[in-house]
Design a protein around this motif. Structure first.
Motif, PDB file in Angstrom:
ATOM      1  N   ILE A 177       0.860  -1.181   0.000  1.00 18.55           N
ATOM      2  CA  ILE A 177       0.000   0.000   0.000  1.00 18.55           C
ATOM      3  C   ILE A 177       0.898   1.233   0.000  1.00 18.55           C
ATOM      4  CG2 ILE A 177      -1.732   1.312   1.307  1.00 18.55           C
ATOM      5  CD1 ILE A 177      -2.856  -1.264   0.248  1.00 18.55           C
ATOM      6  N   GLU A 178       0.608   2.166  -0.862  1.00 19.02           N
ATOM      7  CA  GLU A 178       1.421   3.376  -0.945  1.00 19.02           C
ATOM      8  C   GLU A 178       1.492   4.080   0.414  1.00 19.02           C
ATOM      9  OE1 GLU A 178       1.805   7.413  -3.712  1.00 19.02           O
ATOM     10  OE2 GLU A 178       0.109   6.032  -3.972  1.00 19.02           O
ATOM     11  N   ASN A 179       2.701   4.480   0.798  1.00 22.20           N
ATOM     12  CA  ASN A 179       2.961   5.182   2.059  1.00 22.20           C
ATOM     13  C   ASN A 179       2.587   4.356   3.288  1.00 22.20           C
ATOM     14  OD1 ASN A 179       3.877   7.538   0.704  1.00 22.20           O
ATOM     15  ND2 ASN A 179       1.737   8.143   0.366  1.00 22.20           N
ATOM     16  N   ASP A 180       2.717   3.057   3.198  1.00 27.67           N
ATOM     17  CA  ASP A 180       2.377   2.202   4.327  1.00 27.67           C
ATOM     18  C   ASP A 180       3.220   0.925   4.250  1.00 27.67           C
ATOM     19  OD1 ASP A 180       0.982   1.219   6.601  1.00 27.67           O
ATOM     20  OD2 ASP A 180      -0.831   2.218   5.930  1.00 27.67           O
ATOM     21  N   VAL A 181       3.057   0.082   5.252  1.00 26.03           N
ATOM     22  CA  VAL A 181       3.666  -1.246   5.267  1.00 26.03           C
ATOM     23  C   VAL A 181       2.535  -2.263   5.264  1.00 26.03           C
ATOM     24  CG1 VAL A 181       5.058  -2.882   6.601  1.00 26.03           C
ATOM     25  CG2 VAL A 181       5.746  -0.486   6.468  1.00 26.03           C
ATOM     26  N   ALA A 182       2.664  -3.307   4.465  1.00 31.64           N
ATOM     27  CA  ALA A 182       1.588  -4.294   4.337  1.00 31.64           C
ATOM     28  C   ALA A 182       2.184  -5.691   4.289  1.00 31.64           C
ATOM     29  CB  ALA A 182       0.770  -4.024   3.078  1.00 31.64           C
TER      30      ALA A 182
ATOM     31  N   ILE B 290       4.278 -18.810   4.858  1.00 30.50           N
ATOM     32  CA  ILE B 290       5.182 -17.841   4.236  1.00 30.50           C
ATOM     33  C   ILE B 290       4.392 -16.617   3.772  1.00 30.50           C
ATOM     34  CG2 ILE B 290       6.904 -17.415   2.454  1.00 30.50           C
ATOM     35  CD1 ILE B 290       7.399 -20.416   2.328  1.00 30.50           C
ATOM     36  N   PHE B 291       4.711 -15.473   4.348  1.00 28.62           N
ATOM     37  CA  PHE B 291       4.167 -14.186   3.943  1.00 28.62           C
ATOM     38  C   PHE B 291       5.304 -13.356   3.349  1.00 28.62           C
ATOM     39  CE2 PHE B 291       0.886 -15.555   6.750  1.00 28.62           C
ATOM     40  CZ  PHE B 291      -0.237 -14.760   6.566  1.00 28.62           C
ATOM     41  N   ILE B 292       4.949 -12.241   2.735  1.00 26.28           N
ATOM     42  CA  ILE B 292       5.946 -11.208   2.463  1.00 26.28           C
ATOM     43  C   ILE B 292       5.482  -9.931   3.160  1.00 26.28           C
ATOM     44  CG2 ILE B 292       6.822 -12.118   0.275  1.00 26.28           C
ATOM     45  CD1 ILE B 292       5.069 -10.005  -1.157  1.00 26.28           C
ATOM     46  N   ILE B 293       6.452  -9.128   3.580  1.00 29.27           N
ATOM     47  CA  ILE B 293       6.153  -7.820   4.161  1.00 29.27           C
ATOM     48  C   ILE B 293       6.704  -6.781   3.194  1.00 29.27           C
ATOM     49  CG2 ILE B 293       8.250  -7.932   5.603  1.00 29.27           C
ATOM     50  CD1 ILE B 293       6.662  -6.253   7.702  1.00 29.27           C
ATOM     51  N   VAL B 294       5.873  -5.818   2.850  1.00 26.82           N
ATOM     52  CA  VAL B 294       6.201  -4.841   1.815  1.00 26.82           C
ATOM     53  C   VAL B 294       6.249  -3.446   2.428  1.00 26.82           C
ATOM     54  CG1 VAL B 294       5.559  -3.887  -0.434  1.00 26.82           C
ATOM     55  CG2 VAL B 294       5.012  -6.278   0.108  1.00 26.82           C
ATOM     56  N   ASN B 295       7.371  -2.776   2.260  1.00 25.61           N
ATOM     57  CA  ASN B 295       7.551  -1.420   2.796  1.00 25.61           C
ATOM     58  C   ASN B 295       7.473  -0.414   1.652  1.00 25.61           C
ATOM     59  OD1 ASN B 295       8.256   0.901   4.151  1.00 25.61           O
ATOM     60  ND2 ASN B 295      10.372   0.325   4.523  1.00 25.61           N
ATOM     61  N   ARG B 296       6.391   0.369   1.628  1.00 29.53           N
ATOM     62  CA  ARG B 296       6.272   1.421   0.629  1.00 29.53           C
ATOM     63  C   ARG B 296       6.291   2.799   1.285  1.00 29.53           C
ATOM     64  NH1 ARG B 296       1.767  -0.001  -3.788  1.00 29.53           N
ATOM     65  NH2 ARG B 296       2.442   2.074  -4.423  1.00 29.53           N
TER      66      ARG B 296
ATOM     67  N   SER C  41      18.873 -11.446  12.429  1.00 30.43           N
ATOM     68  CA  SER C  41      18.428 -12.566  11.591  1.00 30.43           C
ATOM     69  C   SER C  41      17.605 -12.119  10.385  1.00 30.43           C
ATOM     70  CB  SER C  41      17.617 -13.556  12.426  1.00 30.43           C
ATOM     71  OG  SER C  41      16.459 -12.933  12.949  1.00 30.43           O
ATOM     72  N   PHE C  42      16.758 -11.139  10.582  1.00 33.29           N
ATOM     73  CA  PHE C  42      15.893 -10.675   9.493  1.00 33.29           C
ATOM     74  C   PHE C  42      16.608  -9.663   8.600  1.00 33.29           C
ATOM     75  CE2 PHE C  42      12.636  -7.606   7.960  1.00 33.29           C
ATOM     76  CZ  PHE C  42      11.892  -8.461   7.171  1.00 33.29           C
ATOM     77  N   GLY C  43      17.299  -8.714   9.224  1.00 36.56           N
ATOM     78  CA  GLY C  43      17.955  -7.671   8.454  1.00 36.56           C
ATOM     79  C   GLY C  43      17.197  -6.366   8.514  1.00 36.56           C
ATOM     80  N   VAL C  44      17.276  -5.596   7.442  1.00 41.62           N
ATOM     81  CA  VAL C  44      16.659  -4.277   7.373  1.00 41.62           C
ATOM     82  C   VAL C  44      15.662  -4.251   6.215  1.00 41.62           C
ATOM     83  CG1 VAL C  44      17.062  -1.800   7.034  1.00 41.62           C
ATOM     84  CG2 VAL C  44      18.720  -3.179   8.329  1.00 41.62           C
ATOM     85  N   LEU C  45      14.449  -3.800   6.495  1.00 46.57           N
ATOM     86  CA  LEU C  45      13.415  -3.665   5.466  1.00 46.57           C
ATOM     87  C   LEU C  45      13.524  -2.266   4.866  1.00 46.57           C
ATOM     88  CD1 LEU C  45      10.897  -4.882   4.063  1.00 46.57           C
ATOM     89  CD2 LEU C  45       9.522  -3.937   5.933  1.00 46.57           C
TER      90      LEU C  45
END
Length: 216
Positions: free
Chosen positions: A109-114, A131-137, A171-175
């Motif tokens: 989502i634009e200007n959000d994390v989903a 298994i999901f994905i996390i999306v940083n916009r 373990s995860f890193g940086v989004l």
């Protein structure tokens, strides 16, 4: 960590997405050897009710399928995966996630994390991870993410009930902004029957209930 991909059904698109707003802590996949299965990338009727950035909306899979994405949102492996030399070039699970992303009209989502559910899982009965994905916009990088997620069927069968997960920098890193990363959510053994009770993504609902992070 060796991951073996098994397809349980034909899939074409990622499920709808849910905005940030709290949720469970996510853990990375820690098994040294895990079987992976892929269910119809369950098109869920996502009820996005609590974006911490003020957006409230519902999104279904039909909103995601009108066109294919230009892949402007790249998939980035977790730090732990990279540390084990698992990349988009050599890991079948990451390749399958990327393929499904490429067949999805819009990610995040634009200007959000989903989050999006991929319809895939790692492991076997009694020790499995969805298994999901996390999306940083957004325009900021995030790490040490604490997220609480609820996941259920439209019939009210609970898969995750405000389950907490932590995505640590170690373990995860940086989004980073405008990227997607895989997250592997432990499913309680007693809720696996609910998870497998449907192959129709539109019968699944997930929400982020809480969300906290460190800006990087």
């Amino acid at each position: 960590m060796k991951k073996i991909l098994t397809l349980l059904g034909a899939v074409v698109v990622l499920a709808g997405c849910d905005l940030i707003g709290g949720g469970e802590e996510t853990t990375s996949n820690e098994s040294s050897s895990a079987a992976v299965s892929s269910e119809t990338i369950m098109s869920s009727e996502m009820s996005s009710k609590s974006s911490m950035f003020g957006t409230e909306e519902s999104m279904t899979s039909s909103d995601m399928t009108s066109e294919t994405t230009d892949m402007s949102i790249p998939l980035v492996p977790q730090k732990m995966e990279l540390d084990q030399d698992l990349t988009l070039e050599n890991d079948s699970v990451l390749q399958e996630i990327e393929m499904r992303m490429a067949e999805t009209a819009e990610l995040g989502i634009e200007n959000d994390v989903a989050i999006h559910f991929t319809g895939m899982y790692l492991g076997e009965t009694g020790a499995m991870q969805a298994i999901f994905i996390i999306v940083n916009r957004m325009d900021m990088a995030m790490t040490n993410i604490d997220i609480t997620i609820s996941f259920s069927t439209v019939n009210g069968d609970v898969i995750l009930d405000k389950s907490k997960y932590s995505l640590t920098e170690d373990s995860f890193g940086v989004l980073e902004p405008d990227t997607a990363m895989p997250i592997y959510l432990d499913i309680p053994p007693e809720n696996e029957e609910a998870f497998f009770s449907t192959s129709n993504m539109e019968d699944l609902i997930y929400t982020i209930d809480e969300f906290d992070f460190d800006e990087r």
